[in-house]
Design a protein around this motif. Structure first.
Motif, PDB file in Angstrom:
ATOM      1  N   GLY A  76       0.811  -1.211   0.000  1.00  0.00           N
ATOM      2  CA  GLY A  76       0.000   0.000   0.000  1.00  0.00           C
ATOM      3  C   GLY A  76       0.842   1.257   0.000  1.00  0.00           C
ATOM      4  N   ASN A  77       1.906   1.267   0.791  1.00  0.00           N
ATOM      5  CA  ASN A  77       2.744   2.457   0.880  1.00  0.00           C
ATOM      6  C   ASN A  77       3.512   2.713  -0.414  1.00  0.00           C
ATOM      7  N   SER A  78       3.974   1.646  -1.064  1.00  0.00           N
ATOM      8  CA  SER A  78       4.761   1.829  -2.288  1.00  0.00           C
ATOM      9  C   SER A  78       3.902   2.249  -3.477  1.00  0.00           C
ATOM     10  N   PHE A  79       2.575   2.057  -3.364  1.00  0.00           N
ATOM     11  CA  PHE A  79       1.668   2.614  -4.371  1.00  0.00           C
ATOM     12  C   PHE A  79       2.007   4.090  -4.598  1.00  0.00           C
ATOM     13  N   LEU A  80       2.288   4.759  -3.498  1.00  0.00           N
ATOM     14  CA  LEU A  80       2.399   6.209  -3.520  1.00  0.00           C
ATOM     15  C   LEU A  80       3.645   6.688  -4.245  1.00  0.00           C
ATOM     16  N   ILE A  81       4.672   5.847  -4.330  1.00  0.00           N
ATOM     17  CA  ILE A  81       5.907   6.253  -4.992  1.00  0.00           C
ATOM     18  C   ILE A  81       5.661   6.517  -6.467  1.00  0.00           C
ATOM     19  N   VAL A  82       4.797   5.716  -7.078  1.00  0.00           N
ATOM     20  CA  VAL A  82       4.437   5.929  -8.480  1.00  0.00           C
ATOM     21  C   VAL A  82       3.259   6.891  -8.599  1.00  0.00           C
ATOM     22  N   VAL A  83       2.290   6.764  -7.688  1.00  0.00           N
ATOM     23  CA  VAL A  83       1.041   7.524  -7.828  1.00  0.00           C
ATOM     24  C   VAL A  83       1.217   9.008  -7.516  1.00  0.00           C
ATOM     25  N   LEU A  84       1.961   9.354  -6.454  1.00  0.00           N
ATOM     26  CA  LEU A  84       2.050  10.755  -6.049  1.00  0.00           C
ATOM     27  C   LEU A  84       2.649  11.661  -7.133  1.00  0.00           C
ATOM     28  N   SER A 144      -0.165  -0.088  -8.898  1.00  0.00           N
ATOM     29  CA  SER A 144      -0.596   1.302  -9.003  1.00  0.00           C
ATOM     30  C   SER A 144      -0.508   1.802 -10.438  1.00  0.00           C
ATOM     31  N   GLY A 145       0.537   1.376 -11.160  1.00  0.00           N
ATOM     32  CA  GLY A 145       0.649   1.769 -12.564  1.00  0.00           C
ATOM     33  C   GLY A 145      -0.540   1.284 -13.370  1.00  0.00           C
ATOM     34  N   VAL A 146      -0.966   0.036 -13.114  1.00  0.00           N
ATOM     35  CA  VAL A 146      -2.128  -0.530 -13.806  1.00  0.00           C
ATOM     36  C   VAL A 146      -3.401   0.205 -13.403  1.00  0.00           C
ATOM     37  N   LEU A 147      -3.566   0.468 -12.096  1.00  0.00           N
ATOM     38  CA  LEU A 147      -4.772   1.147 -11.615  1.00  0.00           C
ATOM     39  C   LEU A 147      -4.927   2.533 -12.219  1.00  0.00           C
ATOM     40  N   VAL A 148      -3.818   3.291 -12.237  1.00  0.00           N
ATOM     41  CA  VAL A 148      -3.888   4.663 -12.743  1.00  0.00           C
ATOM     42  C   VAL A 148      -4.184   4.680 -14.238  1.00  0.00           C
ATOM     43  N   ILE A 172     -14.912   6.373  -9.543  1.00  0.00           N
ATOM     44  CA  ILE A 172     -13.695   6.924  -8.944  1.00  0.00           C
ATOM     45  C   ILE A 172     -12.563   6.779  -9.959  1.00  0.00           C
ATOM     46  N   ASP A 173     -11.620   7.717  -9.907  1.00  0.00           N
ATOM     47  CA  ASP A 173     -10.504   7.630 -10.856  1.00  0.00           C
ATOM     48  C   ASP A 173      -9.411   6.711 -10.317  1.00  0.00           C
ATOM     49  N   GLY A 174      -8.383   6.512 -11.113  1.00  0.00           N
ATOM     50  CA  GLY A 174      -7.313   5.596 -10.730  1.00  0.00           C
ATOM     51  C   GLY A 174      -6.555   6.030  -9.503  1.00  0.00           C
ATOM     52  N   PHE A 175      -6.458   7.342  -9.268  1.00  0.00           N
ATOM     53  CA  PHE A 175      -5.742   7.843  -8.093  1.00  0.00           C
ATOM     54  C   PHE A 175      -6.481   7.485  -6.809  1.00  0.00           C
ATOM     55  N   CYS A 177      -7.294   4.197  -1.830  1.00  0.00           N
ATOM     56  CA  CYS A 177      -8.190   3.341  -1.051  1.00  0.00           C
ATOM     57  C   CYS A 177      -7.606   1.936  -0.885  1.00  0.00           C
ATOM     58  N   LEU A 178      -6.994   1.405  -1.937  1.00  0.00           N
ATOM     59  CA  LEU A 178      -6.392   0.086  -1.838  1.00  0.00           C
ATOM     60  C   LEU A 178      -5.200   0.097  -0.896  1.00  0.00           C
ATOM     61  N   ALA A 179      -4.437   1.191  -0.895  1.00  0.00           N
ATOM     62  CA  ALA A 179      -3.314   1.332   0.035  1.00  0.00           C
ATOM     63  C   ALA A 179      -3.810   1.330   1.474  1.00  0.00           C
ATOM     64  N   SER A 180      -4.920   1.995   1.719  1.00  0.00           N
ATOM     65  CA  SER A 180      -5.506   2.033   3.060  1.00  0.00           C
ATOM     66  C   SER A 180      -5.988   0.647   3.487  1.00  0.00           C
ATOM     67  N   LEU A 181      -6.622  -0.074   2.565  1.00  0.00           N
ATOM     68  CA  LEU A 181      -7.106  -1.421   2.857  1.00  0.00           C
ATOM     69  C   LEU A 181      -5.947  -2.364   3.186  1.00  0.00           C
ATOM     70  N   ALA A 182      -4.842  -2.226   2.469  1.00  0.00           N
ATOM     71  CA  ALA A 182      -3.683  -3.077   2.710  1.00  0.00           C
ATOM     72  C   ALA A 182      -3.129  -2.861   4.119  1.00  0.00           C
ATOM     73  N   ALA A 183      -3.063  -1.602   4.561  1.00  0.00           N
ATOM     74  CA  ALA A 183      -2.582  -1.316   5.915  1.00  0.00           C
ATOM     75  C   ALA A 183      -3.530  -1.884   6.969  1.00  0.00           C
ATOM     76  N   LEU A 184      -4.838  -1.829   6.699  1.00  0.00           N
ATOM     77  CA  LEU A 184      -5.827  -2.390   7.631  1.00  0.00           C
ATOM     78  C   LEU A 184      -5.662  -3.906   7.756  1.00  0.00           C
ATOM     79  N   VAL A 185      -5.455  -4.579   6.627  1.00  0.00           N
ATOM     80  CA  VAL A 185      -5.217  -6.031   6.653  1.00  0.00           C
ATOM     81  C   VAL A 185      -3.977  -6.351   7.480  1.00  0.00           C
TER      82      VAL A 185
END
Length: 418
Positions: A29-37, A167-171, A184-187, A192-200
């Motif tokens: 989930g956290n590494s999503f942000l490296i590409v997404v941000l 994240s590349g695929v989602l965006v 909802i858009d890819g961002f 949301c998926l990053a948040s779910l991963a941390a909850l798991v």
């Protein structure tokens, strides 16, 4: 704890495996942000101005802020977990903060809010990283610490490597229609998926991890040494290992802030960039258990030195690539060399850590990792204006300095077998 009471999975303490799996979900989930941000900022979803800085430099600051906050906080969170003797509690607290922070990105549309959320993530990581690594070290012996560190980091890095790909695929394939929530858009999907991963991750730790019975509240003061006690040495060996980790992680983060420049140079999109970014993580994840186990048998220092030497030409070559496959190959080789540094350095720091100070002394190495990530992001975002190759020259020079530090300041004959 008696050996008969320790539940093992494939010969490894269950807690090491579960912590690794939990950190895998969180890291994904956290590494999503490296590409997404960077893409999120470039898409103009973020409005306003941040002290007149360029978009590339703001992106580097935003990515690097996480490592900076984490690094500054880790000695304190590590020392506090030593004092209270509550590793699991600190891991859970960090994961809960991650869950809330990751989701908050979907509501943030200004640079200031992004900085605030990134700061919260950095604090969360400080709680989670120091406590989980201390727990892994404390359930290990000198005969198994390298292997356990390698397994723990491999799970974590698998998640870290999957994240950018996903994240590349989602965006690229958004927007998405979600029943009851609409489009909802890819961002937003990524956040949301990053948040779910941390909850798991939090749920896995809550139900499957326990603190070692031997871990008790410590009355010893937090102590981080810089100067060596040994005559003829300048630096404390744990601090020297931290510097080696810093230069290794510095090279990790050179690519992320210059995603736009890399894509333009190689005529590619977000998915190919995510492949290039993940090549390092995949190679690191595959190599670490093997190298960690070998360091239990043959010693830690030799692997660290060879890994740092290999990073010098490899990191430099990344600034010269002209095709995506060249960058993928170089990043994979960088991952193998980084594995030679990371798991043995953590294991050797655990071997040398004093009883009652495991959290605070291991935090020196983990703090250095975060500082390296942060410094690499800052340098890359600024230095690229002088030429694409310049950030990678800086990374190669840093690796060369790391070789010098380890060869001169870390003793050869550190006993690793009990």
């Amino acid at each position: 704890m008696e050996k008969s009471k320790i539940t093992k999975i494939f010969g490894t303490d269950k807690r090491v495996v579960v912590l690794g799996i939990a950190r895998m979900a969180d890291a994904m989930g956290n590494s999503f942000l490296i590409v997404v941000l960077p893409l999120y900022i470039a898409s103009k979803s973020v409005s306003g101005d941040f002290f007149g800085l360029t978009e590339t430099l703001v992106t580097g600051l935003l990515l690097g802020l996480f490592g900076l906050i984490t690094s500054v906080s880790q000695p304190f969170t590590g020392g506090l977990s030593d004092k209270l003797g509550k590793r699991k509690l600190f891991v859970l607290l960090g994961l809960v903060i991650f869950t809330l922070a990751n989701f908050s990105y979907s509501l943030a549309h200004s640079y200031t809010l992004l900085m605030v959320i990134r700061t919260a993530q950095g604090l969360a990581a400080a709680f989670t990283i120091t406590a989980s690594l201390a727990l892994v070290s404390e359930v290990s012996t000198n005969k198994t610490r390298g292997n356990n560190m390698g397994i723990y980091n491999t799970f974590r890095l698998i998640g870290f490597g999957i994240g950018p790909l996903a994240s590349g695929v989602l965006v690229e394939n958004g927007p998405y229609h979600i029943p009851l929530f609409g489009e909802i858009d890819g961002f937003v999907a990524s956040f949301c998926l990053a948040s779910l991963a941390a909850l798991v991750s939090a749920l896995l730790v809550a139900f499957l991890v326990t603190d070692p019975e031997e871990t008790k509240p410590s009355k010893r003061k937090m102590k981080i040494r810089v100067k060596a006690k040994e005559e003829g040495k300048l630096l404390d060996p744990i601090f020297a290992l931290a510097l080696a980790t810093l230069v290794m992680s510095f090279g990790f983060s050179l690519l992320a802030p210059i995603e736009a420049e890399t894509n333009q140079r190689l005529s590619q999109g977000a998915f190919k960039f995510s492949l290039e970014f993940s090549a390092l993580i995949a190679a690191l994840a595959i190599s670490q258990p093997i190298i960690g186990k070998a360091s239990d048998r043959f010693g830690r220092r030799i692997f660290i030195v060879i890994g740092l030497i290999g990073l010098v030409p490899i990191v430099f070559s990344e600034g010269l690539v002209t095709e995506p496959w060249q960058l993928i190959t170089a990043r994979a080789m960088q991952g193998i060399c980084a594995a030679m540094v990371f798991a043995p350095a953590l294991a050797l720091a655990g071997d040398l850590a004093e009883e009652g100070r495991t959290g605070s002394q291991l935090s020196v190495v983990t703090m250095a990792f975060g500082l390296g990530i942060s410094l690499g992001s800052f340098v890359s975002g600024y230095a690229v204006r002088f030429g694409y190759v310049v950030p990678f020259i800086a990374g190669a020079v840093m690796a060369a300095l790391g070789v010098l530090v380890v060869v001169t300041q870390v003793p050869k004959n550190v006993e690793v077998l009990e």
